[in-house]
Design a protein around this motif. Sequence first.
Motif, short mmCIF file in Angstrom:
data_model
loop_
_atom_site.label_atom_id
_atom_site.label_comp_id
_atom_site.label_asym_id
_atom_site.label_seq_id
_atom_site.Cartn_x
_atom_site.Cartn_y
_atom_site.Cartn_z
N ALA A 160 30.44 6.29 1.50
CA ALA A 160 29.54 8.15 0.74
C ALA A 160 28.31 7.62 1.68
N THR A 161 28.26 9.05 2.61
CA THR A 161 26.89 8.80 3.24
C THR A 161 26.37 10.26 2.50
N VAL A 162 24.99 10.53 3.04
CA VAL A 162 24.27 11.64 2.16
C VAL A 162 23.03 12.05 3.09
N LYS A 163 22.20 13.60 3.28
CA LYS A 163 21.37 13.43 3.94
C LYS A 163 20.56 13.44 3.35
N VAL A 164 19.33 12.76 4.09
CA VAL A 164 17.51 12.24 3.01
C VAL A 164 16.69 12.99 3.45
N THR A 165 15.82 13.90 3.15
CA THR A 165 14.94 14.47 3.61
C THR A 165 13.73 14.12 2.83
N ALA A 166 12.93 14.11 3.63
CA ALA A 166 11.06 13.78 3.18
C ALA A 166 10.77 14.05 3.58
N LYS A 167 9.67 14.77 2.88
CA LYS A 167 8.44 16.16 2.78
C LYS A 167 7.46 15.25 2.70
N ASN A 168 6.36 15.03 3.85
CA ASN A 168 5.20 14.12 3.78
C ASN A 168 3.92 14.97 3.60
N THR A 169 3.47 14.81 2.60
CA THR A 169 2.53 15.84 1.83
C THR A 169 0.91 15.41 2.20
N ALA A 170 0.88 13.77 2.73
CA ALA A 170 -0.40 13.76 3.37
C ALA A 170 -0.79 13.99 4.31
N GLY A 171 -2.18 13.41 5.33
CA GLY A 171 -2.94 13.86 6.14
C GLY A 171 -2.70 13.22 7.07
N SER A 172 -1.81 12.56 7.21
CA SER A 172 -1.71 12.00 8.57
C SER A 172 -0.07 11.38 8.25
N ALA A 173 0.53 10.97 9.82
CA ALA A 173 1.65 10.67 9.74
C ALA A 173 2.67 9.22 8.85
N LYS A 174 3.21 9.83 8.22
CA LYS A 174 3.59 8.56 7.37
C LYS A 174 5.63 8.18 7.27
N SER A 175 5.96 7.08 6.68
CA SER A 175 7.46 6.49 6.34
C SER A 175 7.62 6.72 5.28
N PHE A 176 8.67 6.68 4.73
CA PHE A 176 9.02 6.53 3.13
C PHE A 176 10.53 5.49 3.47
N VAL A 217 8.75 5.44 -1.83
CA VAL A 217 7.65 5.60 -1.61
C VAL A 217 7.56 5.79 -0.08
N ARG A 218 5.69 6.34 0.13
CA ARG A 218 5.57 6.86 1.09
C ARG A 218 4.44 5.66 1.71
N ASN A 224 1.06 -1.05 -0.29
CA ASN A 224 0.10 0.10 -0.22
C ASN A 224 0.48 1.20 -0.15
N GLY A 225 1.98 1.16 -0.43
CA GLY A 225 2.91 2.39 -0.31
C GLY A 225 2.80 3.12 -2.06
N VAL A 226 2.38 4.17 -2.05
CA VAL A 226 2.39 5.46 -2.67
C VAL A 226 4.09 5.92 -3.63
N LYS A 227 3.88 6.14 -4.79
CA LYS A 227 5.08 6.66 -5.23
C LYS A 227 5.40 8.36 -4.46
N ALA A 228 6.80 8.46 -4.38
CA ALA A 228 6.91 9.85 -3.80
C ALA A 228 8.35 10.42 -3.28
N LYS A 229 9.13 10.39 -4.97
CA LYS A 229 10.05 10.62 -5.32
C LYS A 229 9.93 12.05 -5.01
N ASP A 230 9.03 12.51 -5.60
CA ASP A 230 9.11 13.72 -5.54
C ASP A 230 9.10 14.82 -4.54
N ASP A 231 9.11 14.04 -3.66
CA ASP A 231 8.55 14.82 -2.16
C ASP A 231 10.28 14.27 -1.87
N VAL A 232 10.86 13.55 -1.91
CA VAL A 232 12.37 13.44 -1.26
C VAL A 232 13.41 14.25 -1.66
N THR A 233 14.57 15.02 -1.25
CA THR A 233 15.48 15.48 -1.62
C THR A 233 17.08 14.83 -1.02
#
Length: 165
Positions: A95-111, A163-164, A74-83
């Motif tokens: 190599a390490t990199v910071k991953v930021t995910a913006k939740n545009t849904a109406g409830s708490a979600k994981s990515f 995936v969100r 039940n995941g939703v594609k969320a590539k555009d919500d991640v930087t």
Amino acid sequence: MAGHWTRGAVGTVLAVVVAVAAAGCSDNSGNGSGAASKAASAASSAASSLASQASEALASASAEAKQKLEGIKNGVKAKDDVTLGTPAPDSAGKATVKVTAKNTAGSAKSFAVQVNFTDKGGSLQDVTVVTVKDVAAGASGEATATSHRKLSGEVHAVVGSAVRY
């Protein structure tokens, strides 16, 4: 500056080549070309072995990433919500990199985010999946993605998929 590393194994191979070539030059036969040829052959064999190991590691990491993402229900594609931030080496040279995910849904979600580490030419060097857990509605969450192995040269990071859920 960040993203530039030297792979220790390559340095080791070069040191072996120099040592074998130097030993060949001090050969009492007066002909060091045989030793130089053997050194070149050893270096070529070692480089081929390293390339094979890197290829196998990349295939394994890619398969693991695919399996993790496909296992999410039940995941939703969320590539555009991640930087992603700028890759930098950790203390072990990975190599390490910071991953930021913006939740545009109406409830708490994981990515679940697949991060592709590439070289400056865009060739895939490593793949990993990182989870950004329990991001509140309308908020952003962060995690750090780390490559499975040391990467050399200029390293870039790209979101392969997200995936969100």
